[in-house]
Design a protein around this motif. Structure first.
Motif, PDB file in Angstrom:
ATOM      1  N   ALA A  19       0.839  -1.208   0.000  1.00  0.00           N
ATOM      2  CA  ALA A  19       0.000   0.000   0.000  1.00  0.00           C
ATOM      3  C   ALA A  19       0.871   1.254   0.000  1.00  0.00           C
ATOM      4  CB  ALA A  19      -0.935  -0.009   1.205  1.00  0.00           C
ATOM      5  N   GLY A  20       1.975   1.219   0.731  1.00  0.00           N
ATOM      6  CA  GLY A  20       2.897   2.357   0.726  1.00  0.00           C
ATOM      7  C   GLY A  20       3.534   2.568  -0.629  1.00  0.00           C
ATOM      8  N   LEU A  21       3.862   1.491  -1.310  1.00  0.00           N
ATOM      9  CA  LEU A  21       4.440   1.600  -2.656  1.00  0.00           C
ATOM     10  C   LEU A  21       3.428   2.192  -3.628  1.00  0.00           C
ATOM     11  CD1 LEU A  21       6.710   0.989  -4.664  1.00  0.00           C
ATOM     12  CD2 LEU A  21       5.691  -1.259  -4.955  1.00  0.00           C
ATOM     13  N   ILE A  22       2.201   1.732  -3.544  1.00  0.00           N
ATOM     14  CA  ILE A  22       1.155   2.287  -4.409  1.00  0.00           C
ATOM     15  C   ILE A  22       0.942   3.766  -4.080  1.00  0.00           C
ATOM     16  CG2 ILE A  22      -1.319   2.190  -4.937  1.00  0.00           C
ATOM     17  CD1 ILE A  22      -1.066  -0.873  -4.517  1.00  0.00           C
ATOM     18  N   GLY A  23       0.991   4.111  -2.805  1.00  0.00           N
ATOM     19  CA  GLY A  23       0.866   5.509  -2.406  1.00  0.00           C
ATOM     20  C   GLY A  23       1.992   6.365  -2.951  1.00  0.00           C
ATOM     21  N   MET A  24       3.206   5.832  -2.967  1.00  0.00           N
ATOM     22  CA  MET A  24       4.332   6.591  -3.514  1.00  0.00           C
ATOM     23  C   MET A  24       4.154   6.833  -5.006  1.00  0.00           C
ATOM     24  SD  MET A  24       7.712   5.137  -1.622  1.00  0.00           S
ATOM     25  CE  MET A  24       8.747   6.019  -2.741  1.00  0.00           C
ATOM     26  N   ILE A  25       3.583   5.871  -5.700  1.00  0.00           N
ATOM     27  CA  ILE A  25       3.386   6.018  -7.141  1.00  0.00           C
ATOM     28  C   ILE A  25       2.248   7.002  -7.430  1.00  0.00           C
ATOM     29  CG2 ILE A  25       2.651   4.802  -9.228  1.00  0.00           C
ATOM     30  CD1 ILE A  25       4.100   2.321  -8.055  1.00  0.00           C
ATOM     31  N   ARG A  26       1.186   6.945  -6.657  1.00  0.00           N
ATOM     32  CA  ARG A  26      -0.007   7.731  -6.960  1.00  0.00           C
ATOM     33  C   ARG A  26       0.010   9.144  -6.407  1.00  0.00           C
ATOM     34  NH1 ARG A  26      -5.391   5.007  -7.922  1.00  0.00           N
ATOM     35  NH2 ARG A  26      -5.740   7.220  -7.848  1.00  0.00           N
ATOM     36  N   MET A  27       0.723   9.383  -5.329  1.00  0.00           N
ATOM     37  CA  MET A  27       0.702  10.709  -4.716  1.00  0.00           C
ATOM     38  C   MET A  27       1.387  11.733  -5.613  1.00  0.00           C
ATOM     39  SD  MET A  27      -0.862  10.619  -1.874  1.00  0.00           S
ATOM     40  CE  MET A  27      -1.520   9.376  -0.819  1.00  0.00           C
ATOM     41  N   GLY A  28       0.975  12.988  -5.479  1.00  0.00           N
ATOM     42  CA  GLY A  28       1.459  14.024  -6.371  1.00  0.00           C
ATOM     43  C   GLY A  28       2.800  14.614  -5.977  1.00  0.00           C
ATOM     44  N   ASP A  29       2.888  15.169  -4.790  1.00  0.00           N
ATOM     45  CA  ASP A  29       4.126  15.861  -4.425  1.00  0.00           C
ATOM     46  C   ASP A  29       4.977  15.014  -3.488  1.00  0.00           C
ATOM     47  OD1 ASP A  29       2.599  16.059  -2.176  1.00  0.00           O
ATOM     48  OD2 ASP A  29       2.903  18.188  -1.869  1.00  0.00           O
ATOM     49  N   ILE A  30       6.188  15.472  -3.283  1.00  0.00           N
ATOM     50  CA  ILE A  30       7.168  14.710  -2.508  1.00  0.00           C
ATOM     51  C   ILE A  30       6.738  14.555  -1.050  1.00  0.00           C
ATOM     52  CG2 ILE A  30       8.591  16.717  -1.963  1.00  0.00           C
ATOM     53  CD1 ILE A  30       9.959  13.262  -2.764  1.00  0.00           C
ATOM     54  N   TYR A  31       6.046  15.541  -0.508  1.00  0.00           N
ATOM     55  CA  TYR A  31       5.648  15.485   0.894  1.00  0.00           C
ATOM     56  C   TYR A  31       4.636  14.370   1.146  1.00  0.00           C
ATOM     57  CZ  TYR A  31       7.835  20.022   0.510  1.00  0.00           C
ATOM     58  OH  TYR A  31       8.726  21.014   0.253  1.00  0.00           O
ATOM     59  N   ASN A  32       3.683  14.214   0.253  1.00  0.00           N
ATOM     60  CA  ASN A  32       2.714  13.124   0.389  1.00  0.00           C
ATOM     61  C   ASN A  32       3.362  11.771   0.143  1.00  0.00           C
ATOM     62  OD1 ASN A  32       0.497  14.734   1.032  1.00  0.00           O
ATOM     63  ND2 ASN A  32       0.087  15.148  -1.119  1.00  0.00           N
ATOM     64  N   LYS A  33       4.291  11.713  -0.785  1.00  0.00           N
ATOM     65  CA  LYS A  33       4.996  10.451  -1.041  1.00  0.00           C
ATOM     66  C   LYS A  33       5.800  10.018   0.175  1.00  0.00           C
ATOM     67  CE  LYS A  33       5.288  10.958  -6.003  1.00  0.00           C
ATOM     68  NZ  LYS A  33       6.108  10.864  -7.191  1.00  0.00           N
ATOM     69  N   ILE A  34       6.484  10.955   0.789  1.00  0.00           N
ATOM     70  CA  ILE A  34       7.279  10.642   1.984  1.00  0.00           C
ATOM     71  C   ILE A  34       6.358  10.169   3.108  1.00  0.00           C
ATOM     72  CG2 ILE A  34       8.688  11.660   3.799  1.00  0.00           C
ATOM     73  CD1 ILE A  34       9.872  13.500   1.658  1.00  0.00           C
ATOM     74  N   PHE A  70      15.226  -0.328  15.826  1.00  0.00           N
ATOM     75  CA  PHE A  70      16.029   0.574  14.997  1.00  0.00           C
ATOM     76  C   PHE A  70      15.164   1.227  13.916  1.00  0.00           C
ATOM     77  CE2 PHE A  70      18.693   1.280  11.241  1.00  0.00           C
ATOM     78  CZ  PHE A  70      19.616   2.160  11.771  1.00  0.00           C
ATOM     79  N   LEU A  71      14.343   0.433  13.252  1.00  0.00           N
ATOM     80  CA  LEU A  71      13.487   0.994  12.206  1.00  0.00           C
ATOM     81  C   LEU A  71      12.403   1.910  12.774  1.00  0.00           C
ATOM     82  CD1 LEU A  71      13.180  -2.023   9.796  1.00  0.00           C
ATOM     83  CD2 LEU A  71      14.279   0.151   9.348  1.00  0.00           C
ATOM     84  N   LEU A  72      11.868   1.574  13.935  1.00  0.00           N
ATOM     85  CA  LEU A  72      10.879   2.446  14.555  1.00  0.00           C
ATOM     86  C   LEU A  72      11.469   3.803  14.930  1.00  0.00           C
ATOM     87  CD1 LEU A  72       8.813   0.090  16.875  1.00  0.00           C
ATOM     88  CD2 LEU A  72       7.984   1.420  14.950  1.00  0.00           C
ATOM     89  N   LEU A  73      12.734   3.822  15.283  1.00  0.00           N
ATOM     90  CA  LEU A  73      13.380   5.082  15.663  1.00  0.00           C
ATOM     91  C   LEU A  73      13.903   5.865  14.463  1.00  0.00           C
ATOM     92  CD1 LEU A  73      15.341   3.910  18.820  1.00  0.00           C
ATOM     93  CD2 LEU A  73      13.287   5.305  18.738  1.00  0.00           C
ATOM     94  N   THR A  74      14.412   5.187  13.450  1.00  0.00           N
ATOM     95  CA  THR A  74      15.081   5.904  12.364  1.00  0.00           C
ATOM     96  C   THR A  74      14.165   6.275  11.202  1.00  0.00           C
ATOM     97  OG1 THR A  74      15.770   3.811  11.362  1.00  0.00           O
ATOM     98  CG2 THR A  74      17.316   4.889  12.869  1.00  0.00           C
ATOM     99  N   THR A  75      13.105   5.541  10.958  1.00  0.00           N
ATOM    100  CA  THR A  75      12.234   5.857   9.819  1.00  0.00           C
ATOM    101  C   THR A  75      11.562   7.217   9.968  1.00  0.00           C
ATOM    102  OG1 THR A  75      11.880   3.509   9.379  1.00  0.00           O
ATOM    103  CG2 THR A  75      10.321   5.039   8.412  1.00  0.00           C
ATOM    104  N   PRO A  76      10.992   7.577  11.120  1.00  0.00           N
ATOM    105  CA  PRO A  76      10.421   8.920  11.234  1.00  0.00           C
ATOM    106  C   PRO A  76      11.467  10.024  11.093  1.00  0.00           C
ATOM    107  CG  PRO A  76       9.583   7.517  12.973  1.00  0.00           C
ATOM    108  CD  PRO A  76      10.672   6.762  12.289  1.00  0.00           C
ATOM    109  N   VAL A  77      12.658   9.785  11.609  1.00  0.00           N
ATOM    110  CA  VAL A  77      13.715  10.790  11.482  1.00  0.00           C
ATOM    111  C   VAL A  77      14.116  10.951  10.019  1.00  0.00           C
ATOM    112  CG1 VAL A  77      16.098  11.337  12.120  1.00  0.00           C
ATOM    113  CG2 VAL A  77      14.555  10.388  13.815  1.00  0.00           C
ATOM    114  N   ALA A  78      14.232   9.842   9.313  1.00  0.00           N
ATOM    115  CA  ALA A  78      14.615   9.902   7.898  1.00  0.00           C
ATOM    116  C   ALA A  78      13.550  10.610   7.068  1.00  0.00           C
ATOM    117  CB  ALA A  78      14.860   8.493   7.361  1.00  0.00           C
ATOM    118  N   THR A  79      12.286  10.336   7.329  1.00  0.00           N
ATOM    119  CA  THR A  79      11.235  11.017   6.569  1.00  0.00           C
ATOM    120  C   THR A  79      11.215  12.503   6.881  1.00  0.00           C
ATOM    121  OG1 THR A  79       9.588  10.431   8.241  1.00  0.00           O
ATOM    122  CG2 THR A  79       9.778   8.980   6.356  1.00  0.00           C
ATOM    123  N   HIS A  80      11.487  12.862   8.117  1.00  0.00           N
ATOM    124  CA  HIS A  80      11.544  14.282   8.473  1.00  0.00           C
ATOM    125  C   HIS A  80      12.698  14.981   7.762  1.00  0.00           C
ATOM    126  CE1 HIS A  80      11.203  17.919  10.861  1.00  0.00           C
ATOM    127  NE2 HIS A  80      12.506  17.840  11.068  1.00  0.00           N
TER     128      HIS A  80
END
Length: 133
Positions: A19-34, A70-80
């Protein structure tokens, strides 16, 4: 019955990441994709790590726990950080009525911020906000 539960968690994790991959493909701008990618990775990996944690022996459980933490801590930081980099580079927000809630000089460097706090005008800041360029 137990195997079906573990398989269900794995399938749930894979569906969330899909679902996240489909969201990355369908969303318009970079902020929604992230946003879509960050949420789906966290939820998908947590489900898969939970399945492996509950299924495997003690030696694997500690590794899976560390990977999930590790992923729970680093994924939000990376998206930010990605969103911050897009904002600094002047990437526009798309949508019917996008609202940028950042203060006008939010992205100014430390010297410029000190001058602004002191009330002195800044003629040529080295790092102006994108909408002031």
């Amino acid at each position: 019955m137990r195997e079906a539960f573990f398989n269900g968690l794995v399938i749930l994790g894979v569906l969330m990441m899909t679902a996240g991959l489909i969201g990355m493909i369908r969303m318009g701008d970079i902020y929604n994709k992230i946003h879509g990618a960050g949420k789906s990775v966290v939820l998908g990996i947590v489900a898969i790590c939970a399945a492996v944690f509950l299924h495997e022996d003690k030696a694997i459980q500690s590794r899976v726990f560390l990977i999930g933490a590790f992923l729970l801590l680093t994924t939000p930081v990376a998206t930010h950080v990605l969103a911050q980099a897009a904002r600094r580079s002047g990437e526009p927000m798309e949508g019917p009525h996008p609202v940028d809630e950042s203060p006008p000089n939010f992205w100014a460097n430390a010297d410029t911020r000190d001058q602004l706090r002191a009330g002195r005008p800044v003629e040529n800041p080295r790092n102006p906000a994108p909408h002031e360029r």
